[in-house]
Design a protein around this motif. Structure first.
Motif, mmCIF file in Angstrom:
data_model
loop_
_atom_site.group_PDB
_atom_site.id
_atom_site.type_symbol
_atom_site.label_atom_id
_atom_site.label_comp_id
_atom_site.label_asym_id
_atom_site.label_seq_id
_atom_site.Cartn_x
_atom_site.Cartn_y
_atom_site.Cartn_z
ATOM 1 N N VAL A 31 0.823 -1.210 0.000
ATOM 2 C CA VAL A 31 0.000 0.000 0.000
ATOM 3 C C VAL A 31 0.856 1.259 0.000
ATOM 4 O O VAL A 31 0.555 2.239 -0.679
ATOM 5 C CB VAL A 31 -0.950 -0.026 1.222
ATOM 6 C CG1 VAL A 31 -1.777 1.253 1.291
ATOM 7 C CG2 VAL A 31 -1.849 -1.247 1.168
ATOM 8 N N GLU A 32 1.951 1.273 0.754
ATOM 9 C CA GLU A 32 2.776 2.488 0.897
ATOM 10 C C GLU A 32 3.731 2.721 -0.269
ATOM 11 O O GLU A 32 4.508 3.680 -0.249
ATOM 12 C CB GLU A 32 3.605 2.423 2.187
ATOM 13 C CG GLU A 32 2.780 2.501 3.471
ATOM 14 C CD GLU A 32 2.210 1.165 3.868
ATOM 15 O OE1 GLU A 32 1.429 1.106 4.834
ATOM 16 O OE2 GLU A 32 2.548 0.161 3.206
ATOM 17 N N SER A 33 3.717 1.868 -1.265
ATOM 18 C CA SER A 33 4.675 2.010 -2.357
ATOM 19 C C SER A 33 4.363 3.258 -3.179
ATOM 20 O O SER A 33 3.196 3.587 -3.449
ATOM 21 C CB SER A 33 4.633 0.775 -3.257
ATOM 22 O OG SER A 33 5.468 0.945 -4.368
ATOM 23 N N THR A 64 9.102 3.423 -0.521
ATOM 24 C CA THR A 64 7.845 3.716 0.154
ATOM 25 C C THR A 64 7.854 5.130 0.714
ATOM 26 O O THR A 64 8.907 5.765 0.861
ATOM 27 C CB THR A 64 7.597 2.722 1.300
ATOM 28 O OG1 THR A 64 8.630 2.880 2.269
ATOM 29 C CG2 THR A 64 7.588 1.300 0.791
ATOM 30 N N ALA A 65 6.682 5.601 1.040
ATOM 31 C CA ALA A 65 6.499 6.908 1.672
ATOM 32 C C ALA A 65 6.213 6.688 3.147
ATOM 33 O O ALA A 65 5.323 5.912 3.516
ATOM 34 C CB ALA A 65 5.354 7.672 1.016
ATOM 35 N N ILE A 82 4.890 -1.252 6.404
ATOM 36 C CA ILE A 82 4.819 -1.899 5.095
ATOM 37 C C ILE A 82 3.581 -2.796 5.134
ATOM 38 O O ILE A 82 3.556 -3.807 5.842
ATOM 39 C CB ILE A 82 6.084 -2.705 4.772
ATOM 40 C CG1 ILE A 82 7.292 -1.768 4.679
ATOM 41 C CG2 ILE A 82 5.916 -3.479 3.471
ATOM 42 C CD1 ILE A 82 8.594 -2.483 4.384
ATOM 43 N N THR A 83 2.551 -2.426 4.381
ATOM 44 C CA THR A 83 1.262 -3.106 4.418
ATOM 45 C C THR A 83 1.095 -3.947 3.166
ATOM 46 O O THR A 83 1.138 -3.415 2.044
ATOM 47 C CB THR A 83 0.114 -2.091 4.532
ATOM 48 O OG1 THR A 83 0.333 -1.258 5.674
ATOM 49 C CG2 THR A 83 -1.216 -2.790 4.664
ATOM 50 N N LEU A 84 0.924 -5.244 3.357
ATOM 51 C CA LEU A 84 0.664 -6.175 2.256
ATOM 52 C C LEU A 84 -0.838 -6.388 2.137
ATOM 53 O O LEU A 84 -1.511 -6.712 3.123
ATOM 54 C CB LEU A 84 1.369 -7.509 2.488
ATOM 55 C CG LEU A 84 2.887 -7.436 2.695
ATOM 56 C CD1 LEU A 84 3.451 -8.827 2.949
ATOM 57 C CD2 LEU A 84 3.567 -6.785 1.509
#
Length: 341
Positions: A31-33, A64-65, A82-84
């Motif tokens: 998600v954060e990419s 990522t941000a 880091i969300t998968l």
């Protein structure tokens, strides 16, 4: 019979490689990419186990941000996620779990963590949750990475030199205030801090939320040295005012004595001896009278000059005492907020 069955079971439970394109792979994204394309290094094969698992490994280069809180810079601790999450499958179709616990993952990651020496990995925590959307509920696996900045570089190259300048400013109170050396020394310190701030401007982080503590540290020290310069200017002005009044009084007294001497040196020869004796007598009387007047009262001009000098010294000593107390309180409070002790 039992021996043959056990040997056949061992031969079946050996991990076997298989082409990856023949098996279904879930679409899992981060998600954060902030990049669409990733620098990946994946194997074209996966492993099949006798327990029904398929094992595959990919090496992913990710950008990522992460929102950073720089209030306690350079003693800050940052946490990034880091969300998968799957983009197509709901929680009823795909549930993600971690194979290892947080302790094992943290210890293994510390051995391979590389950040050019500026950051130190503290921990990696994992949580599994569901994210509700308008059309479905998706399962998420969140890795929370906590890192700590190593402040040694900023401490040695930035904070300690400014602190030494502050110590030199405190020590400059031992310089005699009657001359201009003390003022020149303080102005040099202020210019040195200004030059250092300009040189290290690119090193300090920029933030729009609130001023970092390191900005407060530099601003307060710069202001303290500026106030110290103003106090030195005031003390020098009062000392010079008192010295000027004393010099005017001394000049007037010397002029009166010279007139008396000139009057005594130009009498006629016939009365020279008589005038010398009278002058000696008058000098003795004047000396006695002067001592009596000095014992009873002081000259108003002398009182004024001594008053200026005395007030200047009182101001200098009082300011020095308050200056040291202010610096001690400021550094103590700032150290507690920074978490140094």
């Amino acid at each position: 019979m039992k021996i043959s069955s056990i040997s056949s079971l061992k031969s079946i439970c050996i991990n076997q490689p298989a082409p990856k394109d023949r098996f279904w792979t879930p679409d899992i994204g981060i998600v954060e990419s902030i990049k669409i394309e990733f620098g990946t290094k994946d194997s074209p094969y996966l492993q099949l186990t006798c327990f029904g698992f398929t094992v595959t490994s990919d090496v992913l280069s990710l950008t990522t941000a992460c929102e950073m809180n720089l209030y306690r810079f350079p003693f800050d601790i940052q946490s990034c996620n880091i969300t998968l999450q799957s983009t197509a499958h709901s929680v009823d179709e795909l549930v993600m779990n971690s194979l290892y616990d947080s302790v094992w993952l943290t210890e293994e990651s510390k051995q391979t963590f590389q950040a050019q020496g500026e950051w130190e990995l503290l921990s990696i925590n994992m949580t599994s949750s569901n994210n509700s959307m308008l059309w479905s509920v998706k399962n998420q696996l969140v890795y929370q990475i906590t890192i700590k900045r190593r402040p040694l570089l900023y401490l040695v190259n930035f904070m300690l030199p400014i602190f030494f300048f502050l110590v030199l400013d405190v020590a400059s109170f031992c310089i005699d205030s009657s001359g201009s050396d003390k003022l020149s020394f303080k102005v040099t310190l202020l210019l040195s801090i200004s030059v250092m701030l300009l040189i290290l401007n690119d090193t300090l982080p920029s933030t729009a939320d609130k001023i970092p503590l390191i900005g407060v540290y530099c601003s307060v020290i710069f202001s303290l040295i500026g106030i110290s310069i103003l106090e030195t200017i005031l003390v020098n002005f009062m000392m010079a005012r008192g010295a000027k009044k004393r010099s005017v009084e001394t000049t007037a007294a010397v002029t009166g004595r010279d007139d008396c001497v000139r009057d005594q040196q130009n009498p006629p020869d016939s009365v020279r001896d008589q005038n010398e004796e009278q002058c000696r007598t008058l000098d003795r009387l004047k000396q006695i009278l002067t001592e009596c007047q000095a014992a009873t009262r002081q000259n108003p001009r002398e009182k004024t000059s001594l008053c200026w000098t005395r007030v200047a010294r009182i101001i200098d000593v009082t300011f020095h005492f308050l200056y040291v107390i202010t610096i001690t309180v400021f550094l103590s409070v700032l150290g507690k907020v920074w978490g140094l002790y």
